[in-house]
Design a protein around this motif. Structure first.
Motif, short mmCIF file in Angstrom:
data_model
loop_
_atom_site.label_atom_id
_atom_site.label_comp_id
_atom_site.label_asym_id
_atom_site.label_seq_id
_atom_site.Cartn_x
_atom_site.Cartn_y
_atom_site.Cartn_z
N SER A 1 -30.82 64.87 77.58
CA SER A 1 -30.39 65.68 78.73
C SER A 1 -28.91 66.05 78.63
O SER A 1 -28.48 67.05 79.23
N ASN A 2 -28.16 65.27 77.88
CA ASN A 2 -26.72 65.52 77.74
C ASN A 2 -26.38 66.15 76.39
O ASN A 2 -25.20 66.40 76.10
N ALA A 3 -27.39 66.40 75.56
CA ALA A 3 -27.13 66.80 74.17
C ALA A 3 -26.43 68.14 74.05
O ALA A 3 -25.44 68.27 73.31
N ILE A 4 -26.91 69.17 74.75
CA ILE A 4 -26.32 70.50 74.64
C ILE A 4 -25.27 70.73 75.71
O ILE A 4 -24.13 71.13 75.40
N VAL A 5 -25.62 70.45 76.96
CA VAL A 5 -24.65 70.64 78.03
C VAL A 5 -23.45 69.72 77.86
O VAL A 5 -22.32 70.05 78.23
N GLY A 6 -23.67 68.56 77.24
CA GLY A 6 -22.56 67.65 76.99
C GLY A 6 -21.56 68.21 76.00
O GLY A 6 -20.35 67.97 76.12
N GLU A 7 -22.04 68.97 75.01
CA GLU A 7 -21.12 69.62 74.07
C GLU A 7 -20.22 70.61 74.79
O GLU A 7 -19.02 70.71 74.50
N ARG A 8 -20.79 71.34 75.75
CA ARG A 8 -19.98 72.29 76.52
C ARG A 8 -18.95 71.57 77.36
O ARG A 8 -17.79 71.98 77.45
N GLU A 9 -19.38 70.48 78.01
CA GLU A 9 -18.46 69.77 78.91
C GLU A 9 -17.35 69.07 78.14
O GLU A 9 -16.24 68.92 78.66
N ARG A 10 -17.63 68.64 76.91
CA ARG A 10 -16.59 68.00 76.09
C ARG A 10 -15.70 69.03 75.40
O ARG A 10 -14.70 68.66 74.78
N GLY A 11 -16.06 70.28 75.46
CA GLY A 11 -15.28 71.32 74.80
C GLY A 11 -15.58 71.49 73.34
O GLY A 11 -14.87 72.22 72.64
N THR A 12 -16.64 70.84 72.85
CA THR A 12 -17.00 70.95 71.44
C THR A 12 -18.11 71.96 71.20
O THR A 12 -18.48 72.21 70.05
N GLU B 1 -18.06 75.22 71.66
CA GLU B 1 -17.53 76.40 70.96
C GLU B 1 -17.33 76.09 69.48
O GLU B 1 -17.58 76.94 68.62
N PHE B 2 -16.90 74.88 69.19
CA PHE B 2 -16.70 74.46 67.81
C PHE B 2 -18.01 74.54 67.03
O PHE B 2 -18.07 75.07 65.91
N LEU B 3 -19.11 74.03 67.64
CA LEU B 3 -20.42 74.07 66.99
C LEU B 3 -20.96 75.51 66.92
O LEU B 3 -21.55 75.91 65.91
N ALA B 4 -20.76 76.26 68.00
CA ALA B 4 -21.31 77.61 68.06
C ALA B 4 -20.75 78.51 66.96
O ALA B 4 -21.45 79.40 66.45
N HIS B 5 -19.50 78.30 66.58
CA HIS B 5 -18.87 79.14 65.57
C HIS B 5 -18.87 78.48 64.18
O HIS B 5 -18.19 78.96 63.28
N SER B 6 -19.63 77.41 64.05
CA SER B 6 -19.72 76.73 62.75
C SER B 6 -20.72 77.44 61.85
O SER B 6 -21.55 78.22 62.34
N PRO B 7 -20.69 77.19 60.55
CA PRO B 7 -21.68 77.80 59.64
C PRO B 7 -23.08 77.20 59.76
O PRO B 7 -24.01 77.69 59.12
N LEU B 8 -23.22 76.15 60.55
CA LEU B 8 -24.53 75.52 60.71
C LEU B 8 -25.49 76.48 61.40
O LEU B 8 -25.11 77.22 62.30
N THR B 9 -26.75 76.46 60.97
CA THR B 9 -27.75 77.27 61.66
C THR B 9 -28.13 76.61 62.97
O THR B 9 -27.98 75.39 63.15
#
Length: 290
Positions: A124-135, A137-145
């Motif tokens: 439940s915290n996996a995706i929304v938690g990335e947004r709340e931690r500020g990470t 955007e880091f993942l979204a612009h990474s080369p990872l699919t």
């Protein structure tokens, strides 16, 4: 995460899945989880309560009812259960049979409730938690699919719940054999039904719940909202899984194998569909809700 991203940069962005990247993403999330005392201390307490203390209390109380008026009531309960279950009960002592019935059948829901509770809390915290931690955007612009990110989050959510299930199952087996075993002629647990349940049915049931919860986590604006929505999703899964659990344990044959195969098929379908629906905008919190 820098070495992971440097490796991913060598792979063209697209729909292909590099499973080394998936394992790396899952490893990063799980290391962060297990470094947090706020996560693993409640996890240990929850597993100990459900797999050790509650079974030990229930089975100990049943064991003290021999040669009492309550034993006659237990005999009536044993006589009222389905024939296919009653035939598996050992001996003639009502208290021992009741303890066996509780250990093998009535406490089966703990094998579903505990892993789902743990894994859903992570998912439940996996995706929304990335947004709340500020990470995010880091993942979204990474080369990872996006499939690599999704499957990494899925794996990081499933593994803690299943791991605690395996450890808790070993402790539960010890409690059952020490408390009930002497009354029914020796150690008897785990039964074949429980082995099939832990190996074949529990993993896909967890994966089904996580695949649904990850999509909620991507859509919700806050971790609190994601956790509330996740509880509504997992409740019907727990109810259905309980019925399947009893069926697998009471009839560990072809029907149990069929239940496991169907559960795996549903889990794979939901995982693939969820990965296909995941968008980079979700990590940024700007995706359309339609």
């Amino acid at each position: 995460r820098a070495p992971l991203f440097r490796d991913a940069a060598c792979t063209p962005r697209g729909t292909a899945v590099n499973w080394d990247h998936v394992r790396a993403i899952a490893g990063i999330d799980m290391r962060r989880l297990f470094k947090s005392k706020d996560y693993w201390i409640p996890l240990i307490m929850l597993a100990t309560l459900f797999f050790v203390f509650m079974p030990l209390l229930a089975l100990s109380v049943i064991g003290m009812l021999a040669n009492t008026a309550m034993a006659q009531q237990l005999a009536g309960i044993v006589d009222s259960i389905p024939v296919d279950v009653s035939q598996s009960l050992p001996g003639d002592d009502p208290a021992a049979q009741a303890a066996y019935l509780i250990a093998v059948y009535m406490l089966a829901p703990i094998s579903i409730i505990v892993p789902l509770t743990i894994s859903v809390a992570v998912a439940s915290n996996a995706i929304v938690g990335e947004r709340e931690r500020g990470t995010g955007e880091f993942l979204a612009h990474s080369p990872l699919t996006m499939k690599e990110i999704y499957f990494g989050k899925l794996l990081a959510s499933v593994v803690p719940g299943y791991l605690i299930t395996v450890v808790g199952f070993a402790l539960y087996s010890l409690v059952v054999n020490l408390t009930v075993g002497p009354k029914v002629g020796g150690w008897f647990f785990p039964t074949s039904g429980w082995i099939l349940l832990i190996i074949l049915v529990i993993p896909p049931v967890i994966a089904i719940a996580i695949a649904l919860v990850l999509r909620l986590s991507a859509r919700m604006r806050s971790a609190a909202a994601a956790q509330q929505a996740s509880s509504l999703v997992t409740l019907p899964i727990i109810i259905v899984s309980y019925a399947l659990t009893v069926r697998v344990i009471s009839a560990p044959g072809p029907s149990a194998l069929l239940i496991g195969a169907v559960a795996w098929a549903i889990a794979l379908f939901l995982a693939m569909r969820g990965a296909g629906k995941m968008k980079r905008e979700r990590l940024l919190g700007v995706a359309s809700e339609t």
